[in-house]
Design a protein around this motif. Structure first.
Motif, PDB file in Angstrom:
ATOM      1  N   LYS A 214       0.848  -1.183   0.000  1.00  0.00           N
ATOM      2  CA  LYS A 214       0.000   0.000   0.000  1.00  0.00           C
ATOM      3  C   LYS A 214       0.885   1.235   0.000  1.00  0.00           C
ATOM      4  CE  LYS A 214      -0.467   0.037   5.050  1.00  0.00           C
ATOM      5  NZ  LYS A 214      -1.408  -0.035   6.180  1.00  0.00           N
ATOM      6  N   MET A 215       0.257   2.390  -0.181  1.00  0.00           N
ATOM      7  CA  MET A 215       1.002   3.646  -0.268  1.00  0.00           C
ATOM      8  C   MET A 215       1.746   3.929   1.036  1.00  0.00           C
ATOM      9  SD  MET A 215       0.560   5.367  -3.193  1.00  0.00           S
ATOM     10  CE  MET A 215      -0.520   5.354  -4.627  1.00  0.00           C
ATOM     11  N   THR A 216       3.015   4.286   0.887  1.00  0.00           N
ATOM     12  CA  THR A 216       3.800   4.702   2.047  1.00  0.00           C
ATOM     13  C   THR A 216       3.628   6.202   2.254  1.00  0.00           C
ATOM     14  OG1 THR A 216       5.761   5.133   0.699  1.00  0.00           O
ATOM     15  CG2 THR A 216       5.478   2.887   1.540  1.00  0.00           C
TER      16      THR A 216
ATOM     17  N   MET B 293       5.257   8.146  -0.539  1.00  0.00           N
ATOM     18  CA  MET B 293       4.511   8.183  -1.791  1.00  0.00           C
ATOM     19  C   MET B 293       3.348   9.169  -1.704  1.00  0.00           C
ATOM     20  SD  MET B 293       4.313   4.133  -2.732  1.00  0.00           S
ATOM     21  CE  MET B 293       5.793   3.151  -2.900  1.00  0.00           C
ATOM     22  N   ILE B 294       2.657   9.155  -0.586  1.00  0.00           N
ATOM     23  CA  ILE B 294       1.527  10.076  -0.418  1.00  0.00           C
ATOM     24  C   ILE B 294       2.012  11.513  -0.432  1.00  0.00           C
ATOM     25  CG2 ILE B 294      -0.312  10.776   1.154  1.00  0.00           C
ATOM     26  CD1 ILE B 294      -0.457   7.869   2.098  1.00  0.00           C
TER      27      ILE B 294
ATOM     28  N   GLN C  45      -0.176   8.659  -9.637  1.00  0.00           N
ATOM     29  CA  GLN C  45      -0.946   7.952  -8.609  1.00  0.00           C
ATOM     30  C   GLN C  45      -1.562   6.679  -9.166  1.00  0.00           C
ATOM     31  OE1 GLN C  45      -3.923  10.341  -6.737  1.00  0.00           O
ATOM     32  NE2 GLN C  45      -4.565   8.750  -5.328  1.00  0.00           N
TER      33      GLN C  45
ATOM     34  N   LEU D   6       1.274   4.077  -9.614  1.00  0.00           N
ATOM     35  CA  LEU D   6       1.689   3.486  -8.341  1.00  0.00           C
ATOM     36  C   LEU D   6       0.636   2.531  -7.807  1.00  0.00           C
ATOM     37  CD1 LEU D   6       3.399   6.412  -6.387  1.00  0.00           C
ATOM     38  CD2 LEU D   6       4.427   4.254  -7.079  1.00  0.00           C
ATOM     39  N   GLN D   7      -0.625   2.940  -7.901  1.00  0.00           N
ATOM     40  CA  GLN D   7      -1.687   2.075  -7.393  1.00  0.00           C
ATOM     41  C   GLN D   7      -1.784   0.788  -8.196  1.00  0.00           C
ATOM     42  OE1 GLN D   7      -3.403   2.940  -4.492  1.00  0.00           O
ATOM     43  NE2 GLN D   7      -3.860   0.753  -4.667  1.00  0.00           N
TER      44      GLN D   7
ATOM     45  N   LEU E 122       1.069  -1.426  -7.042  1.00  0.00           N
ATOM     46  CA  LEU E 122       0.815  -1.976  -5.716  1.00  0.00           C
ATOM     47  C   LEU E 122      -0.257  -3.060  -5.761  1.00  0.00           C
ATOM     48  CD1 LEU E 122       0.935   1.319  -3.623  1.00  0.00           C
ATOM     49  CD2 LEU E 122       2.576  -0.559  -3.539  1.00  0.00           C
TER      50      LEU E 122
END
Length: 816
Positions: A180-182, A185-186, A477, A480-481, A484
């Motif tokens: 999941k997003m770290t 990353m956010i 985004q 990345l999603q 993931l």
């Protein structure tokens, strides 16, 4: 110390050049020259040790990096030293070196910092934690290994190696919570969204790519000129303040408070860890961070001809704006008088809402419009942003701006073309210049053809360029999603397989996209899942697809050879063995395949030699030790088999086949209690294997515990309802406990599962005899006799005794 510091710099550049091109031997030679020049330099020691690691010379890498790395004085040396210690099984030394260097890597995060044009040659916290986890795992401290792996995955969820090790260690995890997003990353995505046109406020350690500020406020209109705006904010990172955008890079330098010019800073490498620069090295350079502007900067725009006081920018009085340098040599050799005359002419010709070409000079069309107040007002096209990004456009604009005669000739040609097409030749149409001051009509196709390709293409993409910065964060985004989500599916499938939940693993892999599922790694996991379920035909089909897709793949081929062994395909197994040994003679999987081929031919001694060769090549290859133990059992060499299985468990504590082999040896030796213990250890690791549960029931049955054995057989049927062995053992246990009707139900199910098994029909005949159905008993005895003529004596004896009543059932008597 080298006599000239530039010598060491050049050597470092050459070393990284050869390392990046996989020429480790050349890099090692050059690193030796650098180490001779700077024997006390930790960077030189690190480069020599790094080359040794790439060449597989672990002892040499350990020696070169021990001085600075063992004491934690240099992060690169400590990291290479720990890698060498992992290979040399000196785990505590490697752990100590990384712990002593914790101040150098703690808090570093290089996520999103590696690209085609930049890199970090020193590790960050995620990489170091992953290496620490490997060292602690090899040392035997599972708890500390898990802690290190978890920290690595928190910092970088794409640390796949750490995830695989956690699964192989049997740790209970949730893949959805890992991939999941770290926070980094956010923060990166949030900052990118909030600063579509500005790089101010970027978080530390997260490099932002340079973006051209093409917001609505920057669109070229008659009253809003990006070259000379009427209003500028003091804090604006724009043309005259040396910000990291394209216009500032074109200027090359910015006015300094002391009246000089300050060079542009490295806009692609923000400072980290409290320092001015990260001590990592960009691609193509050595000795420190360098700016990409020198290698990637487009040609400068021509010199601007109008200066304006910027009192609101520089305190203390007016000051001229920085001039934009010209691309061509012609403008650079102009005399001062020519420049002065041009500037004076520009001041007279340009009002506050003037129009310019890319070069900054006033177009002749603009002068014509000023003299003709009835002409339509001209607009500034957003195409100038696309031209600024292409050097060819800038050169074209400069050439046109410098040659008034050519410019007039071009305008006259355009005006004539317009007239021939039936359009009115007003002042607004005549005044079209390269800068794009024109209105696009639906019938402008011919006018586009007269323009150069670089200019014409800018018109069609102007609207796309204005929306590009806003779309970039959204695309990042989504990318990345997507990654993931992909890693989460891959991780879920591998996690289920590591816990031997084969059905769940197969379902997870089946839900993936075909382009990702039809890859060698994923197909290998599917093949292993089928193998664990004893679905050997399906496993063979999957491995055949792998061989067609990746003929040189060696990983997991030992499983494929075992599948062929179970299917009794001698020819295919022999062919696979020859293929693997020709591809890589030093690969342990190849020797396992050869050993299985000899085992299928019942040449156990030669098979044992092959399995021993595999374990010599890889002492941690637990499966080869297990296969070696099976061959020793076939030769009834129980002591050697025990040693082989213990070696397998030592190499991999979760290798359930080793525990199963130990139980099998002790069962053959008549030590049923010890055998039960080892079978249960194997069943705890692989709780979905019905064979292990059946073996526990068989040992309990031999220990005169039929009720406990029946419970195990029932559990095995629940685990795998299609298991013929589980049904058969359960039916015989029920008959031994005098439950013939329940046994008959199990055997009727088993008859549908294995209709051609003689033992099933023979047992059915005995059960029918027990319940008094002699006709059905005779029919199944006859079927068993036809299926297995070799057991005719036993079957005929049972048929002759149909008139006799059996008071008891002997489990051993049921075998034919």
């Amino acid at each position: 110390m080298s006599p000239n510091p530039a010598i060491a710099t050049q050597l470092r550049q050459l070393i990284y050049y050869h390392l990046d091109n996989d020429l480790a031997q050349n890099a090692f030679f050059l690193a030796g020259r650098l180490h001779a020049l700077e024997p006390r330099s930790p960077e030189a020691s690190h480069l020599v040790a790094l080359c040794c690691i790439r060449l597989g010379r672990l002892k040499a890498a350990c020696d070169y990096s021990r001085d600075k790395g063992g004491r934690g004085q240099h992060l690169g040396c400590a990291y290479v030293f720990a890698q060498a210690c992992l290979g040399l099984e000196r785990y505590t030394d490697g752990i100590g070196a990384l712990d002593r260097a914790r101040g150098l890597w703690g808090g570093r995060n290089h996520w999103n910092k590696h690209s085609e044009s930049s890199r970090r040659h020193l590790p960050d916290a995620a990489a170091v934690n992953c290496l620490l986890g490997k060292l602690w795992r090899a040392y035997g401290d599972t708890k500390k290994a898990v802690d290190c792996y978890v920290e690595a995955l928190k910092l970088n969820p794409f640390m796949w190696d750490a995830f695989l090790d956690l699964c192989d260690m049997g740790i209970v995890i949730r893949p959805s919570n890992i991939f999941k997003m770290t926070p980094e990353m956010i923060a990166f995505l949030t900052t990118s969204t909030a600063s579509n046109g500005s790089l101010e406020g970027s978080p530390p350690n997260i490099p932002l790519q340079p973006q051209v500020n093409v917001s609505n406020q920057s669109l070229a209109t008659p009253g809003n000129d990006p070259f000379n705006p009427t209003v500028r904010n003091v804090g604006e990172v724009g043309l005259n303040l040396g910000g990291p955008n394209l216009l500032s890079r074109l200027n090359g330098s910015v006015p300094a408070p002391n009246g000089g010019y300050a060079q542009l800073q490295d806009w692609d490498s923000p400072a980290v860890n409290g320092g001015a620069h990260d001590d990592d090295i960009m691609m193509g350079e050595a000795g420190g961070p360098v700016s990409h502007a020198q290698a990637m900067e487009p040609p400068h725009a021509p010199m601007r001809t109008k200066t304006r006081p910027l009192q609101h920018l520089v305190p203390g009085g007016p000051r001229e704006a920085p001039k934009m340098r010209s691309v061509s040599t012609r403008s650079r050799i102009k005399t001062g008088s020519e420049t002065t005359e041009t500037s004076e002419g520009s001041r007279l010709a340009m009002p506050s809402n003037h129009k310019r070409t890319i070069s900054g000079h006033a177009s002749q069309a603009s002068s014509a419009l000023e003299l003709d107040p009835t002409a339509a007002p001209q607009r500034r096209s957003a195409r100038i942003w696309g031209q600024l990004a292409r050097p060819s456009s800038s050169k074209l604009a400069s050439a046109v701006a410098k040659d008034p005669e050519a410019q007039q000739a071009g305008e006259l040609k355009k005006a004539r073309a317009t007239g021939t097409k039936g359009r009115s030749a007003t002042g607004s149409t005549v005044g079209r210049v390269v800068s794009g001051n024109r209105k696009l009509e639906p019938s402008d196709r011919d006018a586009k053809e007269l323009r150069p390709p670089s200019v014409a293409s800018g018109i069609s993409t102007a609207s796309q360029r204005t929306s590009a910065p806003q779309a970039e964060p959204q695309r990042d985004q989504e990318a990345l999603q997507w990654l993931l989500d992909l890693f989460a599916k891959l991780g879920s499938g591998y996690y289920s397989l590591s816990r031997y939940q084969c059905q769940a693993a197969l379902q997870t892999f089946a839900s993936m996209a075909p382009q990702q599922r039809e890859t060698p790694w994923v197909l290998a996991q599917i093949g292993k899942a089928y193998h664990e379920r004893n679905a050997y035909a399906e496993a063979e089909e999957v491995f055949q697809r792998i061989k067609k897709m990746a003929p040189s793949r060696m990983e997991d081929m030992e499983v494929y050879s075992t599948v062929l062994w179970h299917l009794k395909k001698e020819t295919d197994l022999a062919y696979l063995s020859h293929e693997l040994i020709e591809a890589d003679r030093l690969c342990p999987q190849a020797w396992c395949a050869i050993g299985n081929s000899f085992s299928l031919q019942r040449e156990h001694e030669r098979a044992i030699k092959c399995f021993k060769r595999a374990t010599q090549l890889d002492p941690k290859f637990a499966y080869a030790f297990t296969l070696q133990g099976h061959e020793h059992i076939a030769n009834e060499e129980f002591d050697k088999a025990l040693y082989a299985y213990r070696c397998a468990i030592s190499a991999d504590h979760r290798h359930y086949n080793g525990w199963y082999g130990l139980g099998l040896v002790y069962e053959r030796m008549g030590k049923y209690e010890i055998a039960e213990k080892h079978y249960k250890s194997a069943a705890q690791i692989n709780s979905s294997n019905s064979v292990l549960v059946v073996r526990i029931g068989m040992v309990l049955e031999k220990m005169k515990k039929p009720q406990a054995a029946l419970i195990q057989y029932s559990h095995a049927c629940e685990i795998d309802p299609r298991s013929a062995m589980s049904r058969f053992k359960k039916a015989r246990a029920l008959m031994n406990l005098h439950h013939p009707k329940e046994a008959l139900r199990e055997l009727q199910i088993l008859k549908d599962i294995a209709p051609d098994e003689a033992n099933v029909h023979f047992t059915l005949g005995r059960v029918y005899k027990k319940v008094g159905d002699r006709a059905s008993a005779l029919r199944h005895f006859t079927i068993a006799l036809n299926l297995d003529p070799k057991a005719a004596s036993y079957i005929k004896e049972a048929m002759e005794s149909l008139e006799e009543d059996d008071d008891d059932f002997d489990p051993e008597e049921g075998d034919v």
